[in-house]
Motif scaffolding. Structure first.
Motif, PDB file in Angstrom:
ATOM      1  N   GLY A  18       0.810  -1.557   0.031  1.00 15.65           N
ATOM      2  CA  GLY A  18      -0.040  -0.030  -0.020  1.00 15.65           C
ATOM      3  C   GLY A  18       0.879   1.397   0.114  1.00 15.65           C
ATOM      4  N   THR A  19       0.112   2.505   0.657  1.00 15.20           N
ATOM      5  CA  THR A  19       1.016   3.567   0.306  1.00 15.20           C
ATOM      6  C   THR A  19       0.689   4.362   1.458  1.00 15.20           C
ATOM      7  N   ALA A  20       1.641   4.743   2.365  1.00 18.16           N
ATOM      8  CA  ALA A  20       1.787   5.277   3.765  1.00 18.16           C
ATOM      9  C   ALA A  20       3.014   6.400   3.925  1.00 18.16           C
ATOM     10  N   MET A  21       2.535   7.350   3.237  1.00 20.75           N
ATOM     11  CA  MET A  21       3.569   8.269   2.942  1.00 20.75           C
ATOM     12  C   MET A  21       4.166   8.997   4.587  1.00 20.75           C
ATOM     13  N   GLY A  22       3.211   9.153   5.392  1.00 24.94           N
ATOM     14  CA  GLY A  22       3.764   9.579   6.811  1.00 24.94           C
ATOM     15  C   GLY A  22       4.877   8.524   7.447  1.00 24.94           C
ATOM     16  N   THR A  23       4.645   7.056   7.004  1.00 26.17           N
ATOM     17  CA  THR A  23       5.610   6.365   7.489  1.00 26.17           C
ATOM     18  C   THR A  23       6.985   6.432   6.765  1.00 26.17           C
ATOM     19  N   TRP A  24       6.956   6.813   5.488  1.00 28.80           N
ATOM     20  CA  TRP A  24       8.411   6.848   4.788  1.00 28.80           C
ATOM     21  C   TRP A  24       8.910   8.350   5.270  1.00 28.80           C
ATOM     22  N   LEU A  25       8.090   9.210   5.423  1.00 24.70           N
ATOM     23  CA  LEU A  25       8.851  10.325   6.150  1.00 24.70           C
ATOM     24  C   LEU A  25       9.578  10.023   7.407  1.00 24.70           C
ATOM     25  N   ALA A  26       8.668   9.266   8.184  1.00 28.10           N
ATOM     26  CA  ALA A  26       9.390   9.054   9.749  1.00 28.10           C
ATOM     27  C   ALA A  26      10.903   8.129   9.397  1.00 28.10           C
ATOM     28  N   LYS A  27      10.735   7.320   8.553  1.00 30.03           N
ATOM     29  CA  LYS A  27      11.855   6.619   8.275  1.00 30.03           C
ATOM     30  C   LYS A  27      12.812   7.677   7.635  1.00 30.03           C
TER      31      LYS A  27
END
Length: 450
Positions: free
Chosen positions: A143-152
């Protein structure tokens, strides 16, 4: 005004454009602040010595994390995933020796693709080759979870606290469907001020408001890449821009006298960005507004001050505008440059009613952006009467102010009958790509023609 910066920093110059004359009792003062950065001796995005990876070598000057959407939709068509790999490889090739970097695959999770050890690699021939080899692991699914990407990205940047210049590139082809809007907002709030970010949407199935929310908070850019074939050039350009940054965390400090109030501070060139809500207090009657990272470039800001009413003959300093750079510890920030905004009350009608060309121009550019956005929103709602009126107004302003790029984008959405009057007819065969391109680039501005 002459720069006050030390020799190891870019030179910053501040120029103020305004009509300082006010009518008897008038209170609003408007000024366009042009900030220009040139040269400088910091390593910034420039190459460090070739032994920068050796033990005891100087700290890396900048870092970049590439966040690549690898959700299932990236496989349809297959050219999207292939284009993403090729674009990431081009970006890696553009990372200069000594710059810290990482590549992350984003789905409903965020997985490190390179260097995959919880940290950042240091660019050099061997690490660039290894990073490009690892791109085979960029496969679609999930899926798509851009907040998770930013946190990484934030965690990776925090692995190197000695690096001040931090920049992310985020690519997606879809909506943020696998976390809530509140989750994304929390992630953005958590990372704001930690790094800057450029966001790109490939194709037409992503949401402009989601990417603009990220890019605005993180003081970066947002744009559309309608066809996957355009990703390589766009990624290379974004990385070249990131490598050209020389100093981070510069703030626009606005001091006002007693009983004066800052009504707003907006970046107006090269794009519109309202900074008013980003103010942090900086001592008595002063506030700082973030401007992000700088290389060799120039930007314009619109500052509006409400001053106490005064009678004819009164003169006052309405604001002092400074460019400041935070210093380690408790040291006072370094003042890079300054300019003054003045107010003079007069009974000369010609002087007090004259509008500064720069202020008038950018007021029009702000109206242009809002007309486009409101027009496209009306179109989506099926209100074609309002859509035609708003986009007609946008055509008129774009034509009058010489914003040729936006005018050409408008011509793909409406048939222009009379550009001077803003008379248009809505086209029935508008492609989703043309409509989304116009919406995405609606905040791009042009400067006052000399």
């Amino acid at each position: 005004m002459a720069s006050l910066a030390k020799s190891n920093l870019p030179r910053f110059d501040v120029d103020i454009f305004q009509n300082e004359y006010l009518a008897d009792g008038a209170r609003e003062v408007n000024a366009i602040v042009t900030v220009t950065a040139t040269g400088g001796g910091t390593s910034g995005g420039r190459p460090l010595p070739t032994d920068a990876t050796a033990p005891g070598a100087p700290a890396q000057s900048s870092a970049v994390v590439i966040l690549v959407d690898c959700s299932g939709s990236m496989e349809y068509p297959a050219t999207k995933m292939r284009g993403a790999r090729e674009a990431t490889a081009a970006a890696v090739d553009t990372v200069r020796d000594g710059v810290a970097f990482a590549v992350v695959a984003g789905t409903h999770e965020a997985k490190e693709v390179y260097p995959s050890d919880g940290g950042l690699a240091v660019a050099g021939p061997a690490t660039r080759a290894a990073a490009k080899e690892s791109l085979r692991r960029l496969t679609s699914g999930g899926g798509t979870a851009m907040g998770t990407w930013l946190a990484k990205a934030d965690r990776l940047f925090l692995s190197r606290r000695d690096i001040a210049l931090r920049h992310a590139i985020l690519l997606t082809d879809g909506k943020n469907e696998h976390e809530s809007a509140a989750d994304l907002d929390r992630a953005i709030a958590q990372v704001t001020g930690h790094f800057t970010a450029d966001c790109r949407g490939v194709g037409t199935d992503w949401r402009v408001d989601e990417l603009r929310k990220i890019s605005s908070a993180l003081l970066g850019s947002v744009d559309i890449v309608a066809e996957p074939s355009g990703l390589v050039d766009d990624f290379r350009s974004m990385m070249e821009n990131a490598m050209g940054k020389q100093v981070a965390d510069v703030a626009l400090r606005v001091w006002t006298p007693a009983n004066a109030v800052v009504k707003f501070v907006k970046q107006v060139a090269p794009s519109m960005e309202d900074l008013s809500g980003r103010r942090t207090e900086a001592g008595p009657r002063a506030g700082d507004y973030p401007t992000g990272s700088w290389g060799d470039e120039s930007r314009d800001y619109h500052v509006c001050i409400e001053v106490p009413a005064a009678g004819v003959g009164n003169v006052m300093l309405a604001a002092r505008i400074s460019l400041v750079l935070p210093q380690p510890g408790e040291a006072s920030p370094e003042v890079l440059s300054q300019g003054l905004v003045k107010a003079v009350w007069t009974d000369d009608l010609a002087s007090s009613t004259r509008i500064s060309p720069q202020v008038a121009h950018y007021t029009g550019q702000a109206e242009l952006a809002s007309s486009i956005q409101e027009g496209l929103e009306a179109q989506r709602a099926g209100d074609f009467t309002r859509a035609t009126a708003k986009l007609g107004a946008a055509v008129r302003i774009a034509h009058a102010t010489g914003n040729d790029g936006t005018f050409k984008l408008l011509q793909k959405v409406v048939d222009v009958v009379d550009p001077k009057e803003g008379t248009v007819r809505f086209r029935k065969d508008v492609s989703e790509a043309d409509s989304k391109t116009l919406e995405t680039r609606s905040t791009k501005t042009v400067r006052v023609k000399k």
